[in-house]
Scaffold this motif. Structure first.
Motif, short mmCIF file in Angstrom:
data_model
loop_
_atom_site.label_atom_id
_atom_site.label_comp_id
_atom_site.label_asym_id
_atom_site.label_seq_id
_atom_site.Cartn_x
_atom_site.Cartn_y
_atom_site.Cartn_z
N GLY A 66 0.79 -1.22 0.00
CA GLY A 66 0.00 0.00 0.00
C GLY A 66 0.83 1.27 0.00
O GLY A 66 0.29 2.36 -0.17
N ALA A 67 2.16 1.14 0.17
CA ALA A 67 3.01 2.33 0.17
C ALA A 67 3.10 2.94 -1.22
O ALA A 67 3.32 4.14 -1.37
CB ALA A 67 4.40 1.97 0.69
N TRP A 68 2.94 2.10 -2.23
CA TRP A 68 2.98 2.55 -3.63
C TRP A 68 1.75 2.00 -4.35
O TRP A 68 1.23 0.94 -3.98
CB TRP A 68 4.25 2.06 -4.32
N ASP A 69 1.33 2.69 -5.39
CA ASP A 69 0.21 2.18 -6.19
C ASP A 69 0.62 0.94 -6.98
O ASP A 69 -0.17 0.01 -7.14
CB ASP A 69 -0.28 3.27 -7.17
N TYR A 70 1.86 0.94 -7.46
CA TYR A 70 2.37 -0.17 -8.26
C TYR A 70 3.76 -0.56 -7.77
O TYR A 70 4.55 0.30 -7.35
CB TYR A 70 2.47 0.20 -9.74
N LEU A 71 4.05 -1.85 -7.85
CA LEU A 71 5.40 -2.34 -7.58
C LEU A 71 5.87 -3.10 -8.81
O LEU A 71 5.22 -4.07 -9.23
CB LEU A 71 5.41 -3.27 -6.37
N LEU A 72 6.98 -2.67 -9.41
CA LEU A 72 7.58 -3.38 -10.53
C LEU A 72 8.73 -4.22 -9.99
O LEU A 72 9.62 -3.70 -9.30
CB LEU A 72 8.11 -2.39 -11.58
N ILE A 73 8.69 -5.51 -10.28
CA ILE A 73 9.69 -6.42 -9.71
C ILE A 73 10.12 -7.44 -10.76
O ILE A 73 9.29 -7.98 -11.50
CB ILE A 73 9.14 -7.13 -8.45
N GLY A 114 0.59 -10.95 -0.36
CA GLY A 114 0.37 -9.91 0.63
C GLY A 114 0.53 -8.52 0.04
O GLY A 114 -0.26 -7.62 0.33
N MET A 115 1.55 -8.36 -0.81
CA MET A 115 1.78 -7.07 -1.45
C MET A 115 0.61 -6.68 -2.33
O MET A 115 0.17 -5.52 -2.34
CB MET A 115 3.07 -7.15 -2.29
N ALA A 116 0.05 -7.65 -3.03
CA ALA A 116 -1.01 -7.38 -4.00
C ALA A 116 -2.34 -7.01 -3.35
O ALA A 116 -3.27 -6.61 -4.05
CB ALA A 116 -1.20 -8.59 -4.92
N SER A 117 -2.44 -7.15 -2.04
CA SER A 117 -3.70 -6.79 -1.39
C SER A 117 -3.98 -5.30 -1.48
O SER A 117 -5.14 -4.87 -1.49
CB SER A 117 -3.67 -7.23 0.09
N ARG A 118 -2.90 -4.49 -1.58
CA ARG A 118 -3.11 -3.04 -1.66
C ARG A 118 -2.21 -2.37 -2.70
O ARG A 118 -2.23 -1.16 -2.85
CB ARG A 118 -2.86 -2.41 -0.28
N THR A 119 -1.42 -3.16 -3.42
CA THR A 119 -0.51 -2.63 -4.44
C THR A 119 -0.59 -3.53 -5.67
O THR A 119 -0.61 -4.76 -5.53
CB THR A 119 0.95 -2.61 -3.91
N THR A 120 -0.66 -2.95 -6.84
CA THR A 120 -0.67 -3.74 -8.07
C THR A 120 0.76 -4.14 -8.42
O THR A 120 1.64 -3.30 -8.55
CB THR A 120 -1.28 -2.94 -9.23
N VAL A 121 0.97 -5.46 -8.56
CA VAL A 121 2.31 -5.98 -8.82
C VAL A 121 2.50 -6.21 -10.32
O VAL A 121 1.68 -6.84 -10.98
CB VAL A 121 2.55 -7.29 -8.06
N VAL A 122 3.60 -5.66 -10.85
CA VAL A 122 3.95 -5.79 -12.26
C VAL A 122 5.27 -6.54 -12.36
O VAL A 122 6.29 -6.10 -11.79
CB VAL A 122 4.08 -4.41 -12.94
#
Length: 389
Positions: A115-122, A137-145
Motif C-alpha cells: 500500500g506504500a505505492w500504487d504499483y510495484l515493478l519487480i 500480501g503485497m497485491a492486497s493493496r498494491t498492483t504488482v507488475v
C-alpha cells in the motif's frame, strides 16, 4: 544541439494475455526531452484510455498533464545521489496531487510495505527468491507488475503469485509446438507463396478447402477492430474483393500467428509480429538505399521475424520452405540491409539493450521523433487486432 536518445515502448500483458498497459524505457543517459515529446503526442488518444502508462519519474516532465489518470510515475528503489533530493520532492508533489506512483524494486533494497505505492515493478528472478506468499500480501493493496519475464514457466509462476501485469520477453523463446497447428501454419505459408506468385483465386480457395478452419480464422481476423469493415466480411471471395490481394497478403501473414484452435483467447505473439511489421513499414522510406515496394517488403520482414519462435524451426529451415526475395531472406536470416538493421534495433530493444538500439537507430539515420511516432502508430493499431467475437 544535442538530439534526444529514443524512447522505447513495451506493451504489458494482463492475466488474459491481452495488452493491458505500456512501459516506457529510456536509454542510459537520455534526457527528458523525448519523454515530453511522448506525453504531448496526439497518437496517445488512439490507445485504450483505461490502460496505464508506466513512465520514468521525471522532475522536468509532467506526465499527468497529458496522460491524466493513465500515467504512473516510476521511481527507482535506489537513485543517483545527485538526483535523489529532486526525486523525493517530485514524489511528495505527486502524492499530494493524488497522482499514481510506482516503485521499481531492487534485489539490494528492502521491499516497501504493501500500500506504500500504487504499483510495484519487480523482476521475475527477484520475485521468485521472495518468501512464500510475499507477493500475495503485497497485491492486497498494491498492483504488482513483473518485469524481465524470460520464460513461460516464470510467467505461469508469476500469474499464480498475484502479478497483475508482466512484460513479455518469454514470447521470444521457443517452445514445443503442436504438430497439427504447425501443419495449418505451413499451409498458410504455402498460401502466401501462391499470392506472391499471383496465383488465381481458385488455387487460393483450394488451400482453404484443404484446411477449412483457415477461412474461419481469416474472417475473424479481418473483421477485427484494426480493420473495422463497414459491414462484416463473410467469405474468402468477399475478403479478396474488398481487401485486394496486397492487403489480403498482409492479413494472411498475421493469420499465421492466430490461435489455431479458433478460441477467443488473445494471441500476444500475433500483436507483437503485427507491431514489428508496422514499425518497419512506417520507417521503410526513411532508409537508404531505397527499395522497390519498401512498405510491403518491410511489413513482411517484421511480421515474419518471429516465425522461428512460432514454428519452433530455424530461420534457415523456414526460408527453405518459403521462397522469398533475397532482400527479405537476408534481412531475416542475417539482419543484412537497411531493413535488417532496423530489425536489429527492435531485437535489441526487446532484449532491453537500449544503448545498442539507440546506437543502431543513429547509424541508420532514424531520429528519436520518427521512431517514437512509428511505435505509437504501430502499437495503437496492433492493440486493435482482436478477433471479432
Amino acid at each position: 544541439m544535442n538530439h534526444p536518445d529514443p524512447v522505447f515502448i513495451q506493451p504489458l500483458l494482463g492475466a488474459d494475455d491481452a495488452w493491458s498497459g505500456y512501459k516506457v524505457e529510456l536509454a542510459d543517459g537520455a534526457n527528458d526531452e523525448i519523454l515530453s515529446r511522448l506525453c504531448a503526442a496526439s497518437q496517445l488518444d488512439e490507445f485504450d484510455q483505461r490502460l496505464p502508462w508506466f513512465l520514468p519519474a521525471s522532475s522536468t516532465c509532467n506526465v499527468s498533464v497529458r496522460l491524466g489518470e493513465r500515467s504512473v510515475s516510476i521511481f527507482a528503489a535506489q537513485s543517483a545521489p545527485k538526483s535523489e533530493e529532486a526525486l523525493k520532492q517530485l514524489e511528495a508533489r505527486l502524492r499530494q496531487n493524488k497522482c499514481k506512483v510506482g516503485l521499481a524494486a531492487s534485489a539490494n533494497a528492502k521491499l516497501p510495505a504493501t500500500g506504500a505505492w500504487d504499483y510495484l515493478l519487480i523482476g521475475a528472478s527477484h520475485a521468485r527468491c521472495l518468501p512464500p506468499f510475499t507477493l500475495h500480501g503485497m497485491a492486497s493493496r498494491t498492483t504488482v507488475v513483473a518485469t524481465d519475464v524470460h520464460s513461460h514457466s516464470d510467467r505461469e509462476w508469476l500469474l499464480g503469485n498475484a502479478c497483475a501485469l508482466s512484460t513479455s520477453e518469454f514470447l521470444l523463446t521457443r517452445t514445443a509446438s503442436n504438430s497439427k497447428a504447425d501443419i495449418t501454419r505451413l499451409k498458410l505459408l504455402k498460401l502466401l507463396t501462391l499470392i506472391d506468385g499471383d496465383a488465381d483465386t481458385g488455387a487460393l480457395e483450394t488451400v482453404f478447402r484443404e484446411e477449412a478452419k483457415l477461412s474461419y480464422s481469416l474472417l475473424r481476423l479481418v473483421n477485427s477492430a484494426a480493420l473495422a469493415p463497414r459491414s462484416p466480411i463473410t467469405s474468402f471471395a468477399q475478403a479478396i474483393n474488398l481487401l485486394g490481394r496486397r492487403q489480403l497478403q498482409r492479413w494472411l501473414q498475421l493469420l499465421v500467428y492466430s490461435d489455431p484452435n479458433n478460441g477467443q483467447h488473445p494471441t500476444p505473439l500475433l500483436q507483437k509480429a503485427a507491431s514489428r511489421g508496422r514499425i518497419l513499414e512506417l520507417l521503410a522510406r526513411k532508409l537508404e538505399p531505397a527499395l522497390d515496394n519498401p512498405e510491403d517488403t518491410a511489413f513482411m520482414i517484421g511480421t515474419f521475424s518471429l516465425l522461428d519462435v512460432l514454428l519452433n524451426m530455424s530461420v534457415s529451415d523456414i526460408l527453405h520452405q518459403l521462397p522469398l526475395p533475397v532482400v527479405i531472406q537476408k534481412a531475416l536470416a542475417e539482419h543484412e540491409g537497411p531493413l535488417g538493421q532496423l530489425l536489429s534495433v527492435i531485437d535489441a530493444a526487446d532484449r532491453h539493450d537500449l544503448k545498442l538500439a539507440a546506437t543502431l537507430l543513429e547509424k541508420i539515420g532514424i531520429d528519436a521523433d520518427s521512431y517514437l511516432d512509428a511505435q505509437l502508430d504501430a502499437y495503437s493499431w496492433a492493440a486493435k487486432i482482436r478477433p471479432a467475437d
